[in-house]
Motif scaffolding. Structure first.
Motif, short mmCIF file in Angstrom:
data_model
loop_
_atom_site.label_atom_id
_atom_site.label_comp_id
_atom_site.label_asym_id
_atom_site.label_seq_id
_atom_site.Cartn_x
_atom_site.Cartn_y
_atom_site.Cartn_z
N GLU A 29 4.57 2.10 3.12
CA GLU A 29 4.54 0.77 2.51
C GLU A 29 3.13 0.39 2.09
O GLU A 29 2.93 -0.22 1.03
CB GLU A 29 5.11 -0.27 3.49
N PHE A 30 2.17 0.73 2.91
CA PHE A 30 0.77 0.45 2.60
C PHE A 30 0.38 1.18 1.32
O PHE A 30 -0.19 0.60 0.40
CB PHE A 30 -0.11 0.90 3.77
N TYR A 31 0.72 2.45 1.24
CA TYR A 31 0.39 3.25 0.06
C TYR A 31 1.11 2.71 -1.18
O TYR A 31 0.51 2.60 -2.26
CB TYR A 31 0.75 4.71 0.28
N ASP A 33 2.08 -0.33 -1.81
CA ASP A 33 1.48 -1.60 -2.23
C ASP A 33 0.12 -1.37 -2.89
O ASP A 33 -0.25 -2.07 -3.83
CB ASP A 33 1.33 -2.54 -1.04
N ILE A 197 -7.04 3.83 2.23
CA ILE A 197 -6.28 3.38 3.40
C ILE A 197 -6.92 3.92 4.68
O ILE A 197 -7.08 3.18 5.67
CB ILE A 197 -4.81 3.83 3.29
N GLY A 226 -3.86 -3.16 11.33
CA GLY A 226 -3.09 -2.88 10.12
C GLY A 226 -3.13 -4.03 9.14
O GLY A 226 -3.21 -3.83 7.92
N ARG A 230 -5.09 -4.08 5.36
CA ARG A 230 -4.43 -4.53 4.14
C ARG A 230 -5.27 -5.61 3.46
O ARG A 230 -5.39 -5.66 2.24
CB ARG A 230 -3.04 -5.08 4.45
N GLN A 236 -2.37 -7.79 1.19
CA GLN A 236 -1.69 -8.42 2.30
C GLN A 236 -0.25 -8.77 1.93
O GLN A 236 0.04 -9.09 0.78
CB GLN A 236 -2.33 -9.71 2.74
N ARG A 237 0.59 -8.73 2.92
CA ARG A 237 1.95 -9.19 2.75
C ARG A 237 1.97 -10.72 2.87
O ARG A 237 1.16 -11.29 3.61
CB ARG A 237 2.87 -8.57 3.81
#
Length: 245
Positions: A29-31, A33, A197, A226, A230, A236-237
């Motif tokens: 998910e990080f990658y 985004d 990341i 984490g 981000r 960021q979410r």
């Protein structure tokens, strides 16, 4: 060119294991985004699109840059929309002899933030618009003046100003060295985004450790590594933004 530090394999491996320990879903998910951020920059900052951008579109881009996010409206107002677009165009598409000249020309026109933040912004614009051409060199990754940043934790000896480069060309060797070691350990990702990341998680883990070791009462108040990683990379979410301090 100077011969720079050789990073320690076991430290790279140790940090990689810790990051992968966050879980496959977290990493993927990080990658995803971060890739979406890069595609946004590539689309909106293309030669064809850049000139037509308005204030809101510029704001949406600066919102994704850690160094200027909180001061982005001031940056836009004091620099001016047209001046900002012109500075970005020259940064990305103008003629320059090297990275430093390209970045310094950009910094001269940016108002409303300090010089270091403007340099970090320039680096992000170059890197995420051309993710396979420019490495990410921000002050939290390596700052030769303060001898601090994420890369210092990939070598056991204390950092020195020259260890990880004082010019972009020198630092690029270090960044690519990280990429090569990650490839050796089985990370098969095209381009430099996973390196971003990896370095963000290293720095965020350090900040988390130092915060808790010096402020025991802060546990639960500051965001976990984490979330901090981000934030450093501007992805960021929505549910994590309220954790900002």
């Amino acid at each position: 060119m100077k011969k720079l530090a050789v990073l320690d394999d076991f430290l790279v491996r140790d940090y990689l294991i810790k990051i992968l320990g966050e879980g496959e879903e977290f990493v993927q998910e990080f990658y995803k985004d971060l890739l979406a951020k890069s595609l946004l920059f590539q689309k909106n900052l293309s030669k064809e699109r850049l000139a037509s951008l308005g204030k809101e579109e510029l704001d949406s881009i600066l919102e994704k840059v850690f160094s200027v996010r909180r001061k982005r409206q001031r940056l836009i107002e004091e620099t001016g929309v047209e001046n900002l677009k012109r500075a970005i165009s020259d940064l990305l598409y103008g003629k320059a002899n090297n990275w430093e000249e390209r970045v310094e020309n950009f910094v001269k026109y940016i108002k409303g933030v300090d010089r270091k933040s403007a340099r970090d912004l320039a680096s992000e614009l170059l890197h995420f618009t051309f993710p396979e051409d420019y490495v990410l060199w921000t002050s939290w990754i390596w700052d030769p003046e303060s001898e601090s940043g994420a890369v210092v934790f990939l070598k056991e000896e204390p950092p020195k100003r020259h260890m990880y480069g004082e010019t972009y060309e020198e630092f690029e060797q270090i960044y690519k060295q990280v990429q090569e070691k990650l490839l050796d350990f089985g990370i098969k990702v095209k381009g430099y985004l996973f390196v971003d990341i990896f370095l963000a998680m290293i720095y965020a883990t350090y900040v988390d450790y130092m915060t808790l070791s010096t402020m025991h009462s802060a546990k639960g108040f500051f965001p976990p590594a984490g979330v901090m990683a981000r934030r450093l990379l501007g992805v960021q979410r929505p549910q994590d933004i309220e954790l900002e301090v």
